[in-house]
Design an enzyme around this catalytic site. Structure first.
Site, PDB file in Angstrom:
ATOM      1  CG  PHE A   1      -1.808   1.103   1.449  1.00 35.36           C
ATOM      2  CD1 PHE A   1      -3.095   1.053   0.914  1.00 35.36           C
ATOM      3  CD2 PHE A   1      -1.422   2.230   2.163  1.00 35.36           C
ATOM      4  CE1 PHE A   1      -3.973   2.117   1.112  1.00 35.36           C
ATOM      5  CE2 PHE A   1      -2.305   3.294   2.350  1.00 35.36           C
ATOM      6  CZ  PHE A   1      -3.586   3.232   1.815  1.00 35.36           C
TER       7      PHE A   1
ATOM      8  CB  THR B   1       3.965   7.772   3.320  1.00 33.84           C
ATOM      9  OG1 THR B   1       4.468   6.439   3.315  1.00 33.84           O
ATOM     10  CG2 THR B   1       2.878   7.881   4.346  1.00 33.84           C
TER      11      THR B   1
ATOM     12  CB  SER C   1       1.160  14.041   8.916  1.00 25.68           C
ATOM     13  OG  SER C   1       1.759  13.306   9.943  1.00 25.68           O
TER      14      SER C   1
ATOM     15  CD  GLU D   1      -2.993   2.540   8.860  1.00 27.64           C
ATOM     16  OE1 GLU D   1      -2.461   2.016   7.889  1.00 27.64           O
ATOM     17  OE2 GLU D   1      -4.137   3.004   8.837  1.00 27.64           O
TER      18      GLU D   1
END
Lengths: 725, 725
Positions: free
Chosen positions: B156, B159, B165, B451
């Site tokens: 996945f 980032t 963030s 996460e």
């Protein structure tokens, strides 16, 4: 006016490379060079720069992929580096006496490079030799000579598998045999094996072994130290009767070989006894200048203070490096912003300032304190020469013991929490080993445990304070405090009757009040007196309720003696740094920034105790608590633009700091990207690729079951009506 | 009365081996078997035991020296173990739908074995497939089939090196080319490389890549997800145009290969777009059911809640294992005692109880909460099927989002601090890698970051609470709370006017009041209301002072919104566990121990906020603060004799716990000694021994200088007058 800096060798303090940190550097309220010169002086700076550049140019010290090295190889490198450090003779032998601060700078530099090397060196060159020095006599000095020639390698073997904190309960025995004039060193069982001994795992040839001394008649004279050869220096094979080995991988410091040893009736000559505190005559009589074992035991272990002071400095170094990394990262990492087009450095966020800047202040305050305490310790040893064991010396010794016993816990815990906060404040990149925050945390961790477990050690300090209180109660005499640390306890009842009075107005102190921060220190003095009274009461309550001394003490630690020792220590650190920053010698251009650091450390530390300040009635009303918080945030915001320059004062060379995200040029991503690409086999497929490619699993009729695979599939059906039921 | 246990298969819950833990086990106030059966039920216990024994008997899962394994080998083992887990089919495919709790048990067991394997499995089997499921459509289901056959391996990729963030600011692009009906995936520069992606380092063949979607006309439609093949499954070599590699060693989880990828104009077919939230027609038109990018972006990322709930469970597992190790150690490690002859287990010390037992209580409270929230999440997904996006469902979704967003920070931080406390509470032995506390801490650490960084994530929860307050202010409507979590806010003004009223008498609550601990929960409700009011005021103050929304929010986190979110979460966890322990279904024999755990978690959590309780006037006088402390210590002392039995309920098999000092037989030293001696080349001399033995240093005239070597030599001279000046 000509700046004093212009007279200095510009090569000593070159400017940093231009780059993304420039913006913050330009905003600083002071000159980092001036502050560095003021704090360290030219000689120390020069020594550090020499060490930095020498090691950087020596391939033996080349950095390799962090953690990707086999333990055996890492041990070898640590040994060779340790030896090379000695060969470089950065510090002359005479400096050990004339300029011991240089020795501590040397150790600080070794630690900034890698604590495995630093501790290996300390244990061999300082702990082993100092123990032989202080517990032995002239007949043992040949060992020191051999240590310096690297003919032998030393370790300090006190703790056993089943005994650490309770060192008096050590079970290794030394029976004297007058027929051969030998001691027989023996481990009664594996639980009494020496364990955790640094350097013992692979390297040490000689150990100072602590054992219970038994006379031929069976009488036990308690713990004594013996020099025992455990390996043959020619082959590094173990000596007969000695089962010596390595305790294995630890959470950190893996370049250091911690080991164990079991002794099976190993015979050592009578002269192996380190005989300062007690000796055995050839025919088997025990002679000692001490009246009882307890007193002798105390005298034989009091060299531990030096170890604790060293650990304070080690912990501070770890925190310093972590803060350097995290602040340079925060000044260059941009994330979110007032608009979608522009992102701001994360250091601009109040939350990030609040997480990091108090630890930056703590580095300055704690560094100052550990340096001072080291000097006090030296003065104490010098005083022993001129005055012997005078009452003044005894009081000084007690006070230093109390400060080292709480200073080690405060410093090691502050560092442990601070490094973890720095790791988290650097987000994912802080979790990448190459950026070093993990090693700093892991190498710092045992500082909380060895040389006295932090929680156990704090009892030494609270006992000291309680005994001062008891002395006052008995005679009302002035508390003897050569370091002027406990003088305020003279005003104990007055202080206890004080209450916090809000300053001028508003939610925060006025700027000049903040820098003065006498409010914080006054609150701390009240806090210490309150906790002292509460601890004393709690102990008495316990005793009145019928508890034994043992139980009474154990049931008075949490929220009482434990808090007392820490609060007292924080006050002492804060007060000393406060006094330092307001001293006449501070250049006017540095007063504001130092004052802010001092104020922030004080008020941030105090903020942990606000509940107690309210509970005891020193604080009341909403304003008091709010002011503490507002002051912390205010100081953080004032220090934010100075943070990068303050880190420039603290940081070693990039090679020593060894963190791509913490480099002085601030090229965060370039440096990190380069470091990642220089890793081992970064772009190569794994060696085990055929195991992936050749072996597939058999799943019959999987497709109809797909819909049931996932608990959220009903949700998906809403999106995709074709999804099978 | 016949015990319900006797009807059970005795083989399911065999007694523990006799040994040093027997004393504590005999003192327990309850039956560990009964509590385990009550909490988990027979099916889950049976599943766990099956997994435990299967893996213990499979050589692929044999434990090897912790950390002594090369990274490449560790990655290989993790891959093979991940595959083997799938092959064992402990959980049937239909269980994913019918018994998802079993799936979470499976993952818990994988994590107890090693999180590297567990997370590798989760990222491939759940995160990749769920993302394809939830963001894609039928044309993408072939990927799932291939994942289950292990023909491909997924990751996945959201980032980037310079963005974590702030995921909206991702810079990877996907330009649509209608001429070939392809998207061109491109990384504009190395700062936009995908980074930190789990499984991408060495294993993944396919990635869900998030990129900004650009139309031929140049219009950007924001972030979309694409399935991109990054490696050839036949060779594991990278695909043309994809520079994919490993980001290197991390502080933990090194069996998992986190990686990076740069895309150089990589062409993927139009069908690679996961097209639930937006699609591109062959000729290059963009179609979406959502009105704007913002709404579409929210919908595409809301699968993150499941990830956060999983992390709560992962963190709890880590804390659970650490607490098992530390408590069994503390019950068998003896140090000091009332006399020199007798030493007592360190668990008998109030300090040790205070350090560990609150974390034991936290394990129970947080495990219960994360299990509940997982079930709520499943209900939410089921509700989506029956009700679609009803108002009730929307409110439930919001509430779960708020709970997961603060639950992850609370749980991961509690675990991180708790594991560190356990490490320290085990002294030096806790620092030995073989005892596992280091790995638990290091593997848990990233739970604070991925996460959603904990500090950033908490804003989601405080925003939720503030919006409830705003809704009340606007319409006065009842706060919609399907989970009954925020219902108490209806009484917001009443609660704020409450004050703490001391219960019956004395320093502590009466026993029945402690177990009820409605005082604690009432205090928490006041605390949340107070922090909510203060946060709201602070935000308004900031805005009135002219701050932008961005600045106002950032300046209202510390001491306000941040504290609010955490306090609210603690209350929620405490309340749910409280309700659970007082439910009619709890067997009477278990009520006391569960009640004590619940009370301890509540009051210990609350004790962090005592300053605020005083500041806001809820507490006043000395008694309130003292009672909180006395209650904590009282509960610790009451739970002390139950601690070992409680740990017996929590602990997996010795093979899974994998800590010599934490084994169920309590043979602390035998187990540790055996583990150390089984280490690699423990007793052998190092391979580099000739470097020690052959190369000595030259020191001329060292002996006369010896006296100057050490700063304490003057001190020594007192002892030994022969010492040279």
């Amino acid at each position: 006016m000509e700046s004093p800096l212009e007279e200095k060798d510009e090569a000593l303090l070159p400017d940093f490379p231009k780059g993304p940190l420039q913006t913050y550097r330009a905003r600083a309220s002071f000159s980092w060079k001036e502050l560095l010169l003021f704090l360290e002086g030219e000689d120390i700076i020069r020594l550090k720069r020499t060490i930095f550049s020498t090691l950087e140019n020596d391939p033996l010290f080349a950095r390799c992929c962090r953690g990707d090295i086999a333990v055996d190889k890492y041990r070898e490198l640590s040994f060779l580096r340790c030896k090379r450090f000695l060969e470089y003779r950065f510090v002359r032998v005479k400096d050990f006496l004339q300029a011991p601060v240089k020795v501590s700078v040397l150790i600080e530099c070794m630690g900034m490079y890698d604590w495995s090397v630093g501790i290996k060196y300390i244990l061999n060159m300082l702990v082993f030799t100092l123990t032989v020095f202080s517990l032995g006599s002239e007949r043992h000095f040949e060992y020191i000579q051999k240590i310096f020639k690297m003919e032998i390698f030393g370790c300090f073997a006190l703790t056993e598998l089943s005994h650490g904190s309770n060192s008096k309960a050590i079970r290794t025995t030394a029976h004297y045999d007058p027929s051969s004039e030998e001691f027989i060193i023996n481990s009664p069982d594996f639980e009494a094996s020496k364990f955790w001994v640094g350097n013992m795992g692979k390297t040490a040839t000689h150990a100072v072994v602590f054992a219970q001394l038994y006379m031929p008649g069976g009488q036990c004279h308690g713990l004594h130290a013996f020099v025992v050869q455990i390996r043959d220096p020619k082959t590094l094979l173990s000596m007969p009767g000695v089962m010596v080995g390595d305790i294995g991988r630890k959470l950190g410091q893996n370049g250091l070989d911690n080991g164990f040893a079991m002794f099976h009736h190993v015979r050592v000559p009578r002269q192996a006894l380190l005989n300062r505190t007690g000796d055995v005559t050839p025919d088997g009589s025990y002679v000692t200048p001490f009246k009882d074992n307890r007193q002798r035991f105390g005298a034989s272990l009091d060299s531990l203070s030096a170890g604790r002071v060293s650990i304070m400095s080690m912990s501070t170094v770890n925190l310093k490096l972590a803060v350097c990394i995290a602040i340079r990262f925060s000044a260059t990492r941009r994330q979110f912003g007032p608009t979608n087009m522009e992102e701001i450095p994360v250091l601009e966020y109040q939350m990030q300032q609040w997480r990091l800047l108090p630890y930056l202040a703590a580095v300055f305050a704690l560094s100052h304190f550990s340096k001072c305490l080291f000097i006090n310790l030296l003065e104490f040893y010098q005083g022993m020469q001129s005055q012997g064991r005078s009452a003044q010396q005894a009081a000084l010794g007690r006070e230093i013991h109390a400060l080292a016993s709480a200073g080690k816990p405060l410093t090691s815990w502050t560092a442990q929490r601070g490094v973890q906060e720095c790791r988290e404040a650097c987000g994912g990149h802080g979790y990448l080993a190459v950026n070093r925050l993990g090693d700093l945390r892991d190498d710092n961790d045992p500082n909380c445990t060895y040389e006295g477990d932090n929680n156990v050690l704090l009892q030494q300090t609270s006992n000291f304070l309680l005994s001062l209180l008891a002395e006052k109660a008995q005679g009302g005499a002035r508390a003897e405090s050569p370091l002027k640390i406990t003088g305020f306890l003279d005003a104990y009842p007055d202080i206890l009757s004080q209450k916090f009075s809000a300053p001028s107005a508003g939610n925060a102190w006025a700027p000049e009040e903040v820098l003065d921060h006498s409010y914080t220190l006054a609150a701390y003095r009240w806090l210490v007196c309150y906790l002292l009274r509460e601890s004393d009461r709690k102990l008495n309550q316990e005793k009145q309720a019928g508890s034994s001394d043992f139980d009474a003490r154990n049931n008075s630690q949490v929220y009482h003696c434990h808090s007392l020792a820490l609060a007292f220590m924080e006050l002492t650190v804060a007060q000393r740094f406060h006094d330092f920053t307001r001293h006449a010698s501070v250049p006017p251009s540095l007063r504001d920034v130092l004052g802010r650091l001092s104020a922030l450390y004080s008020v941030w530390s105090l903020s942990q105790h606000v509940a107690t300040l309210y509970q005891g009635g020193y604080f009341s009303g909403e304003q008091a608590g709010k002011m503490v918080k507002a002051t912390i945030l205010d100081l953080c915001s004032q220090l934010k633009d100075d943070a990068v320059a303050l880190v420039d004062v603290l940081a070693p060379s990039d090679f020593f700091l060894d963190s791509p995200i913490g480099k002085a040029d601030g090229q965060l991503y370039q440096n990190l990207w380069a470091a990642v690409l220089q890793g081992n086999q970064v772009l190569e497929r794994p060696s085990w690729w055929p195991k992936f490619s050749c072996e597939k699993l058999e799943f019959r009729s999987l497709k109809p079951k797909l819909a049931q695979l996932c608990p959220i599939s009903p949700y998906l059906r809403e999106v995709d009506p074709t999804w099978p039921k």
